[in-house]
Design an enzyme around this catalytic site. Structure first.
Site, PDB file in Angstrom:
ATOM      1  N   HIS A 375       0.801  -1.223   0.000  1.00 47.93           N
ATOM      2  CA  HIS A 375       0.000   0.000   0.000  1.00 47.93           C
ATOM      3  C   HIS A 375       0.831   1.270   0.000  1.00 47.93           C
ATOM      4  O   HIS A 375       0.251   2.356   0.152  1.00 47.93           O
ATOM      5  CB  HIS A 375      -0.912   0.029   1.231  1.00 47.93           C
ATOM      6  CG  HIS A 375      -2.104  -0.863   1.140  1.00 47.93           C
ATOM      7  ND1 HIS A 375      -3.255  -0.521   0.463  1.00 47.93           N
ATOM      8  CD2 HIS A 375      -2.328  -2.100   1.644  1.00 47.93           C
ATOM      9  CE1 HIS A 375      -4.140  -1.497   0.557  1.00 47.93           C
ATOM     10  NE2 HIS A 375      -3.605  -2.465   1.265  1.00 47.93           N
ATOM     11  N   LYS A 566      -8.571  14.108   4.497  1.00 47.44           N
ATOM     12  CA  LYS A 566      -7.711  12.930   4.452  1.00 47.44           C
ATOM     13  C   LYS A 566      -6.670  13.089   5.555  1.00 47.44           C
ATOM     14  O   LYS A 566      -6.592  14.132   6.196  1.00 47.44           O
ATOM     15  CB  LYS A 566      -7.032  12.778   3.085  1.00 47.44           C
ATOM     16  CG  LYS A 566      -6.274  14.023   2.635  1.00 47.44           C
ATOM     17  CD  LYS A 566      -5.674  13.836   1.248  1.00 47.44           C
ATOM     18  CE  LYS A 566      -6.743  13.869   0.166  1.00 47.44           C
ATOM     19  NZ  LYS A 566      -6.846  12.615  -0.551  1.00 47.44           N
ATOM     20  N   ARG A 567      -5.888  12.054   5.759  1.00 50.29           N
ATOM     21  CA  ARG A 567      -4.834  12.141   6.761  1.00 50.29           C
ATOM     22  C   ARG A 567      -3.931  13.342   6.469  1.00 50.29           C
ATOM     23  O   ARG A 567      -3.637  13.640   5.309  1.00 50.29           O
ATOM     24  CB  ARG A 567      -4.021  10.841   6.742  1.00 50.29           C
ATOM     25  CG  ARG A 567      -2.951  10.716   7.801  1.00 50.29           C
ATOM     26  CD  ARG A 567      -2.535   9.248   7.947  1.00 50.29           C
ATOM     27  NE  ARG A 567      -2.287   8.612   6.653  1.00 50.29           N
ATOM     28  CZ  ARG A 567      -1.093   8.541   6.062  1.00 50.29           C
ATOM     29  NH1 ARG A 567      -0.031   9.090   6.647  1.00 50.29           N
ATOM     30  NH2 ARG A 567      -0.945   7.933   4.911  1.00 50.29           N
ATOM     31  N   LYS A 572       0.522  14.725   1.018  1.00 51.01           N
ATOM     32  CA  LYS A 572      -0.851  15.000   0.579  1.00 51.01           C
ATOM     33  C   LYS A 572      -1.072  16.489   0.331  1.00 51.01           C
ATOM     34  O   LYS A 572      -2.067  16.887  -0.255  1.00 51.01           O
ATOM     35  CB  LYS A 572      -1.851  14.453   1.587  1.00 51.01           C
ATOM     36  CG  LYS A 572      -1.789  12.916   1.701  1.00 51.01           C
ATOM     37  CD  LYS A 572      -2.755  12.388   2.720  1.00 51.01           C
ATOM     38  CE  LYS A 572      -2.622  10.874   2.918  1.00 51.01           C
ATOM     39  NZ  LYS A 572      -3.180  10.104   1.793  1.00 51.01           N
ATOM     40  N   THR A 674      -8.702   6.394  -1.840  1.00 54.02           N
ATOM     41  CA  THR A 674     -10.089   5.969  -2.021  1.00 54.02           C
ATOM     42  C   THR A 674     -11.036   7.132  -1.774  1.00 54.02           C
ATOM     43  O   THR A 674     -12.174   7.115  -2.246  1.00 54.02           O
ATOM     44  CB  THR A 674     -10.452   4.799  -1.085  1.00 54.02           C
ATOM     45  OG1 THR A 674     -10.120   5.135   0.272  1.00 54.02           O
ATOM     46  CG2 THR A 674      -9.731   3.529  -1.498  1.00 54.02           C
ATOM     47  N   LYS A 678     -14.759   8.213  -3.495  1.00 54.78           N
ATOM     48  CA  LYS A 678     -15.984   8.539  -2.756  1.00 54.78           C
ATOM     49  C   LYS A 678     -16.520   9.905  -3.172  1.00 54.78           C
ATOM     50  O   LYS A 678     -17.729  10.085  -3.331  1.00 54.78           O
ATOM     51  CB  LYS A 678     -15.699   8.495  -1.250  1.00 54.78           C
ATOM     52  CG  LYS A 678     -15.333   7.110  -0.741  1.00 54.78           C
ATOM     53  CD  LYS A 678     -14.658   7.162   0.626  1.00 54.78           C
ATOM     54  CE  LYS A 678     -14.033   5.826   0.972  1.00 54.78           C
ATOM     55  NZ  LYS A 678     -13.136   5.888   2.145  1.00 54.78           N
TER      56      LYS A 678
END
Length: 830
Positions: A375, A566-567, A572, A674, A678
């Protein structure tokens, strides 16, 4: 009488209909009975929690009815293969609404609850979710369990029943504060404890060789510590099918929980010392591993749950007529990242030491049993354990790892004679510095299949991270792009949109998501587009109300809802989003009459407790919000919100309300994502880089319905190799320079002008995630967003086409790929 006959005779069909009927009257009676006889409550005085528990128990009865029937069916199919999904995380989300939807009784239960003092929607809102995961890994595992059951594939999810899950996040004075997640404090009605199925798990001690009665050399493990693993089962029902699988989570328990002799002599602490020490194993999700004790506890956790799982699987296999050498015929086990990788030597130990198989036979069974999903591409996330720690806790497993490695490197030398560099790179033992075990390599060695989770991620695994392994065994490597369950993330969380879609194309799409393609013919229908906008606005009003309740900030549903949840992590790039926000703010300050698209920018996500820069990024977001939200020059045209404690339940409010989905990670860093799926499934349009599954989403929805910006993964690599200088980017771009200087000036933190200096210095002198390199492209792309938003009909058309073309990203498709390419399993249908 065989177990299946006993199950068949336990209740007649009439009794089943009476006890587990699905009509409103049967449900009303079941809820009342649980209130009376199980909880000792009267409906007139029952609290919200009383009613929630009664409804949940009534629903659980119906789930386990399907579960017994699924087991009965499986007992008649000894040739059927069962999937064991081994994961350190399962973020299942709230269960009540999802189970009602899967049973098809949401409306019936709503009607049944009219006889009680609390309506169903209030009970659904009351439910807490178990925080048994950190982020995407656990949410993906939950989606896969849902899809396995929906596709009628027998499966068990194995993990840890953490007493305290991921922390609850509060924002105080702009900073993240971590609070204990007490998800069990009001009871968790979905699980059933199975103490009779407990297993022993051993740690430490020594090993000794001996010769058995047949003259074969064997090894005995004399453990220093033994703990019990007690399973707790949660039923996982498929959507509108009879298949009900299990999530089996293990709780650590002392063999002797109370020392009566110590208590009698007044040593009260010592009397429960063993219990406290043992229960620590399943106490907290991901304990801080900065200390040696924390590292030891994490390794204990990983071994604890895989040992419980493998023992449970072997016991079941043998109980129903199997033999150790045919274990892989019955079980396909998937390692969800490297956390369960110690399952490889554990299965070998059990087959060799407990069941007497020879090495070659045991190794064949092991490799044919396991598949491994990688992952991450981040080096720090590729797990390793020091040889010293591993050997102290798992001495027999270290011996097995050494033997696996000896055979592995011998094989490498046969294929690549003289290439000792390749031998060092592929070895399970990293000899550079302090010797450590590479768990990703162990997982690769012990699995018949290795997969990435998006096309780009798999390609980078093959060409960079695991290139030597691919060269040796290219047939083992696959791609299975992630997916999400449309049942939770559309039907449950977005009933308005789901109802509109069903009215247009029928009700088969939640279990056949490719049917969403039929929506394309409505994209140019003005009436349908108007109804689409109405649904989106209702969802935005719901989120606006939640934002005001949680943060006190008033936002406007007619503005563009620009969302990044998100985290919190540098790769990110939440800080890239902030730089754009400040760019807009500076434009408004320079010209308060400027005509800009009104935006509500929503952030959410948790920072790891020890990740200082991530926490500072949260503080930066909240500081920007404090600066712009009440500025009279802005006049509400720009709002910044940090929504606290992002989790599945919060996501079910946020995803349906988003207009713009921020998927802006540095290309080559995000394995898949993911959240991007969504958002798109709920009609948000993506602004993003060519990273992770963004690439495949763009291919599916069409480049014209995706806002693309930024360097590609190859361009990132080449620019770094050429000597990327972020300071030069800063000097050459006056807009960027003005924003960075604003942060550095202390204007966002007058009480501590140097507060954000670490962020600024990191961007100017290092910028490993190419934030400054992508800044101008991002700002320019946001201008394209504004242009499309001003044309409401064109925006709505793009939103509809995003949903219509997202069928590929159902977790059902992902599970079909696993079943066909990796697990070689088939559905077992009634």
């Amino acid at each position: 009488m065989v177990p299946s006959e006993l199950a068949a005779e336990s209740l007649s069909d009439a009794e089943h209909r009476t006890r587990t009927g699905l009509d409103p009257e049967s449900l009303r009676r079941a809820v009342r009975d649980h209130l009376f006889y199980f909880q000792g409550r009267h409906p007139a005085t029952a609290s919200v929690n009383d009613c929630y528990l009664a409804v949940a128990y009534a629903v659980r009865d119906r789930l386990f009815q399907h579960g017994v029937q699924s087991l009965d069916l499986l007992l008649h199919r000894p040739d059927a293969r069962i999937v064991a999904y081994l994961s350190a995380e399962f973020l299942m989300g709230p269960q009540l609404a999802a189970n009602l939807v899967n049973l098809g009784i949401l409306d019936a239960m709503r009607e049944a609850m009219t006889a009680f003092p609390h309506d169903l929607d209030r009970l659904i809102d009351h439910e807490e979710e178990p925080g048994l995961g950190n982020g995407g890994l656990g949410r993906l595992a939950a989606c896969y369990l849902d899809s396995l059951a929906t596709l009628e594939v027998p499966a068990i999810g194995y993990g840890i029943r953490y007493e305290f899950g991921i922390f609850n996040q509060q924002i105080r004075d702009g900073w993240q504060v971590e609070l204990t997640d007490k998800w069990l404090h009001l009871g968790y009605p979905w699980e059933i404890a199975r103490p009779e199925r407990a297993v022993e798990v051993r740690f430490g001690g020594t090993t000794e060789g001996y010769t058995d009665a047949d003259g074969r050399y064997r090894v005995r493990w004399n453990a220093a510590e033994i703990v019990m693993g007690v399973p707790h089962d949660t039923p996982i029902l498929g959507y509108r099918v009879k298949t009900c699988n299990l999530l089996r989570l293990w709780r650590a328990e002392a063999v002797q929980s109370f020392d009566f002799a110590s208590f009698n002599v007044g040593e009260y602490g010592r009397a429960v010392e063993q219990q406290v020490s043992t229960e620590t194993i399943s106490k907290v999700l991901y304990p801080n591993d900065a200390s040696p004790q924390g590292k030891a506890l994490r390794l204990k956790q990983q071994y604890f749950f895989v040992s419980c799982a493998i023992q449970d699987m072997l016991r079941s296999h043998i109980r129903f007529g199997g033999t150790p050498d045919t274990f892989h015929h019955r079980w396909a086990a998937q390692l969800n990242d490297t956390h369960p990788a110690v399952a490889v030597p554990e299965l070998m130990r059990l087959l060799l030491d407990e069941h007497g198989l020879e090495w070659d036979a045991a190794w064949e069974v092991t490799q044919k049993t396991f598949g491994y999903t990688n992952h991450t591409l981040l080096p720090e996330a590729l797990e390793t354990w020091s040889v010293d720690l591993f050997g102290a806790l798992l001495p027999r497993h270290l011996e097995i790892v050494y033997e696996i490695n000896r055979r592995l490197v011998d094989g490498v030398r046969r294929v690549y004679p003289g290439d000792e560099g390749r031998v060092r790179r592929m070895s399970l033992i990293d000899e550079s510095g302090r010797r450590s075990i590479r768990m990703a390599h162990l997982a690769c060695a012990g699995s018949h299949a290795v997969n990435g989770v998006a096309a780009l991620h798999t390609d980078l695994l093959k060409t960079q991270v695991l290139a030597d392994w691919v060269a040796m065994r290219p047939d083992r490597f696959h791609n299975v792009t992630n997916g999400v369950t449309p049942r939770r993330f559309m039907v449950v969380s977005n009933p308005g949109l789901s109802g509109l879609i069903t009215a247009a194309i029928g009700d088969g799409w939640p279990s056949r998501l490719e049917a969403l393609r039929e929506l394309e013919r409505f994209a140019d229908d003005p009436d349908f587009r108007a109804r689409w906008r109405d649904v989106k606005r209702e969802n935005k009003q719901r989120l606006a109300a939640a934002i005001e309740q949680r943060t006190g900030i008033v936002v406007y549903p007619d503005s563009l809802f620009d969302v990044q949840v998100k985290r919190i992590h540098e790769y990110k790039r939440q800080h890239l989003n902030v730089l754009h926000l400040l760019t807009l703010y500076r434009r408004l300050k320079a010209d308060p009459s400027l005509d800009i698209v009104p935006r509500t920018v929503v952030f959410g996500g948790k920072a790891a407790p020890g990740y200082f820069i991530a926490k500072l990024m949260i503080k930066l977001v909240t500081a920007v919000g404090a600066l712009v939200n009440d500025d009279p020059d802005v006049r509400g045209r720009l709002k910044v919100v940090f929504f606290p404690n992002f989790n599945v339940k919060v996501g079910q409010i946020i995803y349906p309300a988003a207009d713009l989905s921020e998927q802006i990670s540095t290309a080559g860093q995000e394995a898949s994502g993911t959240g991007n799926m969504k958002f798109a499934l709920n009609g948000a349009i993506t602004i993003g880089t060519l990273d992770g599954a963004n690439i495949e989403i763009r291919d599916e929805v069409g480049p014209e319905n995706f806002f693309l910006f930024g360097l590609t993964a190859d361009e990132v690599r080449l620019r770094k190799a050429a000597g990327y200088d972020p300071r030069a980017v800063y000097e050459s771009n006056p807009v960027l320079r003005g924003v960075i200087d604003l942060i550095a000036s202390g204007a966002l933190s007058p009480d501590d002008p140097s507060r954000f200096r670490p962020l600024v210095d990191g961007l100017l002198w290092h910028d490993p995630f190419m934030v400054l390199a992508d800044f101008q492209a991002y700002v320019d792309c946001q201008a394209q967003v504004d242009a499309l938003w001003r044309d409401g009909e064109a925006w709505t058309r793009a939103s509809i086409l995003n949903v219509a073309r997202m069928g590929k990203f159902s977790s059902d498709r992902s599970i079909r790929d696993y079943c066909e390419r990796i697990w070689h399993v088939e559905p077992v249908r009634a």
